[in-house]
Design a protein around this motif. Structure first.
Motif, PDB file in Angstrom:
ATOM      1  N   GLU A   5       0.819  -0.854   0.067  1.00  0.00           N
ATOM      2  CA  GLU A   5      -0.122   0.313  -0.098  1.00  0.00           C
ATOM      3  C   GLU A   5       0.956   0.751  -0.315  1.00  0.00           C
ATOM      4  OE1 GLU A   5      -2.496  -0.414   3.722  1.00  0.00           O
ATOM      5  OE2 GLU A   5      -4.164  -1.465   2.628  1.00  0.00           O
ATOM      6  N   VAL A   6       0.478   2.401  -1.017  1.00  0.00           N
ATOM      7  CA  VAL A   6       1.496   3.263  -1.318  1.00  0.00           C
ATOM      8  C   VAL A   6       0.470   4.437  -0.214  1.00  0.00           C
ATOM      9  CG1 VAL A   6       3.267   4.671  -2.244  1.00  0.00           C
ATOM     10  CG2 VAL A   6       2.889   2.133  -3.238  1.00  0.00           C
ATOM     11  N   PRO A   7       0.782   4.931   0.256  1.00  0.00           N
ATOM     12  CA  PRO A   7       0.055   6.548   0.954  1.00  0.00           C
ATOM     13  C   PRO A   7       0.121   7.205   0.061  1.00  0.00           C
ATOM     14  CG  PRO A   7       2.219   5.877   2.452  1.00  0.00           C
ATOM     15  CD  PRO A   7       2.514   4.805   0.705  1.00  0.00           C
ATOM     16  N   VAL A   8      -1.079   8.163  -0.465  1.00  0.00           N
ATOM     17  CA  VAL A   8      -1.010   8.757  -1.702  1.00  0.00           C
ATOM     18  C   VAL A   8      -2.579  10.468  -0.655  1.00  0.00           C
ATOM     19  CG1 VAL A   8      -1.224   7.773  -3.773  1.00  0.00           C
ATOM     20  CG2 VAL A   8      -2.819   7.884  -2.071  1.00  0.00           C
ATOM     21  N   GLU A   9      -1.339  10.976   0.078  1.00  0.00           N
ATOM     22  CA  GLU A   9      -1.949  12.142   0.747  1.00  0.00           C
ATOM     23  C   GLU A   9      -2.476  13.091   0.097  1.00  0.00           C
ATOM     24  OE1 GLU A   9      -3.312  13.645   4.420  1.00  0.00           O
ATOM     25  OE2 GLU A   9      -2.353  11.987   4.257  1.00  0.00           O
ATOM     26  N   ALA A  10      -1.893  13.355  -0.931  1.00  0.00           N
ATOM     27  CA  ALA A  10      -2.293  14.296  -2.034  1.00  0.00           C
ATOM     28  C   ALA A  10      -3.565  14.353  -2.815  1.00  0.00           C
ATOM     29  CB  ALA A  10      -1.340  14.612  -3.292  1.00  0.00           C
ATOM     30  N   LEU A  11      -3.671  12.928  -2.709  1.00  0.00           N
ATOM     31  CA  LEU A  11      -5.069  12.298  -3.195  1.00  0.00           C
ATOM     32  C   LEU A  11      -6.643  12.173  -2.508  1.00  0.00           C
ATOM     33  CD1 LEU A  11      -3.996   9.538  -5.278  1.00  0.00           C
ATOM     34  CD2 LEU A  11      -4.771  11.805  -5.985  1.00  0.00           C
ATOM     35  N   ARG A  12      -6.085  12.827  -0.706  1.00  0.00           N
ATOM     36  CA  ARG A  12      -6.879  12.330   0.083  1.00  0.00           C
ATOM     37  C   ARG A  12      -8.591  13.117  -0.572  1.00  0.00           C
ATOM     38  NH1 ARG A  12      -7.622  11.710   5.568  1.00  0.00           N
ATOM     39  NH2 ARG A  12      -6.033  11.316   6.268  1.00  0.00           N
ATOM     40  N   PRO A  13      -8.483  14.086  -1.303  1.00  0.00           N
ATOM     41  CA  PRO A  13      -9.847  14.793  -1.188  1.00  0.00           C
ATOM     42  C   PRO A  13     -10.679  13.439  -2.331  1.00  0.00           C
ATOM     43  CG  PRO A  13      -8.574  16.365  -1.929  1.00  0.00           C
ATOM     44  CD  PRO A  13      -7.595  14.846  -1.273  1.00  0.00           C
ATOM     45  N   PHE A  14     -10.112  12.864  -2.478  1.00  0.00           N
ATOM     46  CA  PHE A  14     -11.103  12.017  -3.523  1.00  0.00           C
ATOM     47  C   PHE A  14     -10.919  10.428  -3.477  1.00  0.00           C
ATOM     48  CE2 PHE A  14      -7.961  15.203  -5.520  1.00  0.00           C
ATOM     49  CZ  PHE A  14      -8.594  15.342  -7.081  1.00  0.00           C
ATOM     50  N   PHE A  15     -10.940  10.360  -1.620  1.00  0.00           N
ATOM     51  CA  PHE A  15     -10.953   8.686  -1.595  1.00  0.00           C
ATOM     52  C   PHE A  15     -12.399   9.108  -0.222  1.00  0.00           C
ATOM     53  CE2 PHE A  15      -6.532   7.626  -2.649  1.00  0.00           C
ATOM     54  CZ  PHE A  15      -6.958   6.479  -2.081  1.00  0.00           C
ATOM     55  N   LYS A  16     -13.739   8.233  -0.125  1.00  0.00           N
ATOM     56  CA  LYS A  16     -14.057   8.492   0.492  1.00  0.00           C
ATOM     57  C   LYS A  16     -14.377   7.433   1.575  1.00  0.00           C
ATOM     58  CE  LYS A  16     -17.332   8.654  -4.317  1.00  0.00           C
ATOM     59  NZ  LYS A  16     -18.243   7.537  -4.675  1.00  0.00           N
ATOM     60  N   GLY A  17     -14.972   8.257   2.461  1.00  0.00           N
ATOM     61  CA  GLY A  17     -15.211   7.888   3.815  1.00  0.00           C
ATOM     62  C   GLY A  17     -14.344   7.640   4.431  1.00  0.00           C
ATOM     63  N   LEU A  18     -13.548   8.743   4.482  1.00  0.00           N
ATOM     64  CA  LEU A  18     -11.829   8.026   5.414  1.00  0.00           C
ATOM     65  C   LEU A  18     -12.280   9.134   6.468  1.00  0.00           C
ATOM     66  CD1 LEU A  18      -8.626   8.410   2.958  1.00  0.00           C
ATOM     67  CD2 LEU A  18      -9.874   6.861   4.196  1.00  0.00           C
ATOM     68  N   SER A  19     -11.168   8.900   7.463  1.00  0.00           N
ATOM     69  CA  SER A  19     -11.561   9.302   8.734  1.00  0.00           C
ATOM     70  C   SER A  19     -10.494  10.728   8.804  1.00  0.00           C
ATOM     71  CB  SER A  19     -11.554   8.355  10.338  1.00  0.00           C
ATOM     72  OG  SER A  19     -10.203   8.266  10.320  1.00  0.00           O
ATOM     73  N   ALA A  20     -10.244  11.337   9.602  1.00  0.00           N
ATOM     74  CA  ALA A  20      -8.646  11.462   9.623  1.00  0.00           C
ATOM     75  C   ALA A  20      -8.171  11.336  10.536  1.00  0.00           C
ATOM     76  CB  ALA A  20      -9.346  13.302  11.447  1.00  0.00           C
ATOM     77  N   LYS A  21      -8.282  10.894  10.867  1.00  0.00           N
ATOM     78  CA  LYS A  21      -6.961   9.757  11.222  1.00  0.00           C
ATOM     79  C   LYS A  21      -6.356   7.949  10.113  1.00  0.00           C
ATOM     80  CE  LYS A  21      -7.855  10.050  16.118  1.00  0.00           C
ATOM     81  NZ  LYS A  21      -7.480   8.971  17.771  1.00  0.00           N
ATOM     82  N   GLN A  22      -7.264   7.933   9.220  1.00  0.00           N
ATOM     83  CA  GLN A  22      -7.134   7.266   8.264  1.00  0.00           C
ATOM     84  C   GLN A  22      -6.385   8.251   7.265  1.00  0.00           C
ATOM     85  OE1 GLN A  22     -10.953   6.011   7.744  1.00  0.00           O
ATOM     86  NE2 GLN A  22     -10.890   4.579   8.370  1.00  0.00           N
TER      87      GLN A  22
END
Length: 165
Positions: free
Chosen positions: A19-36
């Motif tokens: 699994e590769v972290p993609v923090e810049a893509l956060r706005p495009f992931f549904k249902g993530l909590s602030a901690k995920q």
């Protein structure tokens, strides 16, 4: 040192994943909590899949050469318009064509279409390269030896009873 052909050929392998972290893509992931953390799961390629990626690179190169040959002697403006229409305007580097194919084939979660891969390469080139670099790394490590995962939760049947009933 001797290579154990029997052991190698009888071993089961599964694709390596990460699994590769993609923090810049956060706005495009549904249902993530602030901690995920947003993550893109990729896997290594098989030999056949790697060959398909190399063929994508060759197709990109060939398309440009074919367009050049067909359009030699044609007005420059017409030639450029036809090349753009064919996608042979030289704006897609061979390496990018190969990496787009890699991402499409090796994306586990989320699944990735060619359209998404192209958009990702355009809008988020660093993340695109991180993902495809991870695919190259996993491919280079080869399959992961071990028992393949069961296809269902159903246990295999036991041996028949020895009783006459």
């Amino acid at each position: 040192m001797e290579f154990d052909v029997q052991k190698f050929t009888s071993a089961a392998f599964s694709p390596r994943t990460d699994e590769v972290p993609v923090e810049a893509l956060r706005p495009f992931f549904k249902g993530l909590s602030a901690k995920q953390k947003p993550k893109w799961k990729v896997r290594g390629l098989t030999g056949a899949e790697l060959a398909l990626c190399n063929e994508a690179q060759a197709r990109n190169r060939n398309r440009n050469a074919i367009a050049e040959g067909m359009l030699s002697g044609v007005d420059d403006k017409v030639a450029e318009a036809v090349k753009a229409l064919l996608g042979a305007d030289g704006k897609v580097p061979d390496e990018l064509a190969k990496r787009i194919e890699m991402l499409v084939i090796a994306s586990v979660e989320p699944a990735c279409t060619h359209q998404v891969a192209v958009k990702l390469a355009e809008a988020f080139p660093v993340e695109f390269n991180q993902l495809t670099n991870e695919i190259v790394k996993l491919t280079g490590q080869g399959g992961e030896p071990g028992k393949p995962k069961r296809s269902s939760g159903t246990k295999t049947s036991s041996s028949p009873s020895s009783s006459a009933t």
